[in-house]
Scaffold this active site. Structure first.
Site, short mmCIF file in Angstrom:
data_model
loop_
_atom_site.label_atom_id
_atom_site.label_comp_id
_atom_site.label_asym_id
_atom_site.label_seq_id
_atom_site.Cartn_x
_atom_site.Cartn_y
_atom_site.Cartn_z
N ARG A 22 5.10 -10.91 -0.70
CA ARG A 22 4.67 -9.67 -0.08
C ARG A 22 5.47 -8.51 -0.62
O ARG A 22 6.69 -8.49 -0.52
CB ARG A 22 4.82 -9.76 1.44
CG ARG A 22 3.95 -10.84 2.06
CD ARG A 22 4.31 -11.08 3.50
NE ARG A 22 4.28 -9.85 4.28
CZ ARG A 22 4.80 -9.75 5.50
NH1 ARG A 22 5.41 -10.77 6.03
NH2 ARG A 22 4.72 -8.62 6.16
N THR A 23 4.79 -7.53 -1.18
CA THR A 23 5.37 -6.28 -1.68
C THR A 23 6.56 -6.49 -2.60
O THR A 23 7.51 -5.72 -2.59
CB THR A 23 5.76 -5.34 -0.52
OG1 THR A 23 6.70 -5.99 0.34
CG2 THR A 23 4.56 -4.91 0.27
N LEU A 24 6.54 -7.59 -3.37
CA LEU A 24 7.54 -7.68 -4.43
C LEU A 24 7.22 -6.69 -5.53
O LEU A 24 8.08 -6.34 -6.33
CB LEU A 24 7.59 -9.11 -4.97
CG LEU A 24 7.99 -10.19 -3.97
CD1 LEU A 24 8.12 -11.54 -4.66
CD2 LEU A 24 9.31 -9.84 -3.28
N TYR A 25 5.98 -6.25 -5.56
CA TYR A 25 5.55 -5.19 -6.45
C TYR A 25 4.82 -4.17 -5.60
O TYR A 25 3.72 -4.43 -5.12
CB TYR A 25 4.63 -5.75 -7.55
CG TYR A 25 5.27 -6.85 -8.34
CD1 TYR A 25 6.13 -6.56 -9.40
CD2 TYR A 25 5.04 -8.17 -8.02
CE1 TYR A 25 6.74 -7.57 -10.12
CE2 TYR A 25 5.65 -9.19 -8.74
CZ TYR A 25 6.48 -8.88 -9.78
OH TYR A 25 7.09 -9.89 -10.49
N ASP A 81 4.77 -1.33 3.92
CA ASP A 81 6.07 -1.76 4.46
C ASP A 81 6.57 -0.77 5.51
O ASP A 81 7.21 -1.18 6.49
CB ASP A 81 7.09 -1.90 3.33
CG ASP A 81 6.96 -3.20 2.58
OD1 ASP A 81 6.10 -4.02 2.98
OD2 ASP A 81 7.69 -3.41 1.59
#
Length: 245
Positions: A22-25, A81
């Site tokens: 999740r939201t690593l990018y 996020d």
């Protein structure tokens, strides 16, 4: 039948949790938040752009929200996020209110909570991709701090995230003083936001300014700044640059 013929689920070296990223990018992101103390409380400014990669996809994204009775939160970075952080804070404020003991969380407590959340998620290698600014007023005491996506945090009389940390903070160091009036504070924030509009490609000329005092939070309606694009450096930005196109 050979036991090797039966298909076993492949969990990989890191286990089943490695399938969830999740939201690593980051996808949709907001740029700088700038905030300062003035004589009656805290002033905070952020534009309303949401960038999809390098494309300014959204132009009405609100990135400043009141938290409880005494705090104001601004965020740059991944918008989803930021929404997750707001959900955490809603639960925190609700839990605090359920005690019904006459006390309420102040800005210092909320800021400390956010530093622990950000550092915890960083240690799980699943960070919340935001830099946060938390300001507030409680019992006559003003508080202003920030926390990065890896949990680095500090308090100051003025703070900024993103490009603002490089381009707005020098202006604030030179012109801020502790007896700023509301009008002077707004004018100083607008000066910072105008510089960011000129120099930050992710900035959009649609911003909000929020204030928080003992009476509560007020967030302005969106508005635009007057700009001037006739400077010679804007006309030919690569003139004299060695090796430029």
């Amino acid at each position: 039948m050979n036991c090797m013929d039966s298909k076993q689920p492949e969990t990989g070296l890191l286990g089943p949790e490695s399938d969830s990223q999740r939201t690593l990018y980051p996808y949709v992101t907001g740029t700088s938040v700038v905030a300062l103390k003035y004589k009656d409380g805290i002033l905070m400014a952020a534009d309303m752009g949401g960038s999809y990669g390098s494309t300014l996809r959204y132009k009405s994204v609100e990135r400043m929200k009141p938290i409880g009775k005494h705090s104001l939160l601004g965020a740059s970075g991944e918008i989803s996020d930021f929404q997750e952080i707001l959900r955490y804070l809603d639960e925190l404020i609700l839990y605090d209110n359920m005690w019904d003991d006459g006390n309420s969380l102040g800005p210092k407590e909320v800021h400390n909570y956010l530093t622990r959340v950000m550092y915890n998620r960083r240690n799980k290698f699943n960070p919340l991709w935001n830099s946060l600014v938390l300001g507030g007023v409680k019992n006559g005491q003003t508080y202003l701090g920030m926390v990065s996506m890896i949990g680095v945090n500090f308090e100051d009389n003025h703070v900024a995230t993103g490009f603002g940390n490089h381009l707005a903070r020098p202006i604030l160091r030179q012109e801020w003083h502790e007896n700023l009036s509301f009008e002077e504070g707004v004018k100083l924030l607008e000066k910072c936001m105008r510089v960011l509009l000129y120099r930050d490609r992710s900035a959009v000329n649609k911003l909000q300014i929020a204030k928080i005092t003992e009476e509560g939070v007020t967030i302005s309606q969106p508005y635009s700044l007057k700009t001037h694009w006739e400077f010679s450096a804007f006309q030919n930005p690569t003139q004299g640059a060695v090796g430029s196109w």
